[in-house]
Design a protein around this motif. Structure first.
Motif, PDB file in Angstrom:
ATOM      1  N   LEU A   1       0.839  -1.198   0.000  1.00 14.89           N
ATOM      2  CA  LEU A   1       0.000   0.000   0.000  1.00 14.89           C
ATOM      3  C   LEU A   1       0.869   1.243   0.000  1.00 14.89           C
ATOM      4  N   GLY A   2       0.716   2.050  -1.023  1.00 19.33           N
ATOM      5  CA  GLY A   2       1.392   3.333  -1.101  1.00 19.33           C
ATOM      6  C   GLY A   2       0.455   4.436  -0.648  1.00 19.33           C
ATOM      7  N   ASP A   3       0.988   5.589  -0.296  1.00 22.24           N
ATOM      8  CA  ASP A   3       0.165   6.694   0.182  1.00 22.24           C
ATOM      9  C   ASP A   3      -0.888   7.128  -0.834  1.00 22.24           C
ATOM     10  N   GLN A   4      -0.550   7.124  -2.123  1.00 30.40           N
ATOM     11  CA  GLN A   4      -1.524   7.542  -3.132  1.00 30.40           C
ATOM     12  C   GLN A   4      -2.719   6.595  -3.171  1.00 30.40           C
ATOM     13  N   GLN A   5      -2.461   5.291  -3.170  1.00 30.02           N
ATOM     14  CA  GLN A   5      -3.549   4.316  -3.169  1.00 30.02           C
ATOM     15  C   GLN A   5      -4.348   4.403  -1.879  1.00 30.02           C
ATOM     16  N   ALA A   6      -3.676   4.569  -0.752  1.00 32.14           N
ATOM     17  CA  ALA A   6      -4.369   4.681   0.531  1.00 32.14           C
ATOM     18  C   ALA A   6      -5.330   5.861   0.510  1.00 32.14           C
ATOM     19  N   ARG A   7      -4.876   6.957  -0.046  1.00 33.62           N
ATOM     20  CA  ARG A   7      -5.687   8.173  -0.096  1.00 33.62           C
ATOM     21  C   ARG A   7      -6.852   8.013  -1.068  1.00 33.62           C
TER      22      ARG A   7
ATOM     23  N   ALA B   1      -9.399   6.304   1.427  1.00 30.61           N
ATOM     24  CA  ALA B   1      -9.581   7.588   2.121  1.00 30.61           C
ATOM     25  C   ALA B   1      -8.742   7.677   3.395  1.00 30.61           C
ATOM     26  N   ILE B   2      -7.532   7.106   3.339  1.00 32.69           N
ATOM     27  CA  ILE B   2      -6.589   7.180   4.455  1.00 32.69           C
ATOM     28  C   ILE B   2      -5.511   8.176   4.070  1.00 32.69           C
ATOM     29  N   ASP B   3      -5.511   9.326   4.705  1.00 27.45           N
ATOM     30  CA  ASP B   3      -4.500  10.341   4.435  1.00 27.45           C
ATOM     31  C   ASP B   3      -3.219  10.052   5.209  1.00 27.45           C
ATOM     32  N   ASP B   4      -2.081  10.250   4.564  1.00 25.94           N
ATOM     33  CA  ASP B   4      -0.772  10.117   5.200  1.00 25.94           C
ATOM     34  C   ASP B   4      -0.622   8.793   5.942  1.00 25.94           C
ATOM     35  N   ALA B   5      -0.894   7.686   5.255  1.00 26.41           N
ATOM     36  CA  ALA B   5      -0.886   6.359   5.880  1.00 26.41           C
ATOM     37  C   ALA B   5       0.441   6.048   6.570  1.00 26.41           C
TER      38      ALA B   5
END
Length: 76
Positions: free
Chosen positions: A44-50, A54-58
């Protein structure tokens, strides 16, 4: 970053997600709700998480709290 991903139902048909580092247990402060497995050992990368969960700054959340979670403001 490799994580285990969980989800739970929220009011009005929304879903929130919880990401913990691969193989780690769900932290005590979030065990008071029912989480179901979505994926184990996923990358999981930050872009996919976001964009997908909807997870910001994972990575920052995991570094600070040991887990990352969908922001409540993202559920509205």
């Amino acid at each position: 970053m490799r994580i285990d991903l969980y989800q739970r139902a929220e009011p009005e048909g929304h879903v929130s997600y919880l990401a913990v580092p691969e193989g780690k247990t769900i932290p005590d402060e979030v065990t008071n709700t029912e989480w179901s497995d979505v994926a184990r050992g996923m990358e999981l990368g930050d872009q996919q998480a976001r964009s997908t969960y909807a997870i910001d700054d994972a990575e920052q959340q995991i570094g600070k709290k040991g887990y990352a979670i969908t922001g409540l403001n993202k559920l509205a």
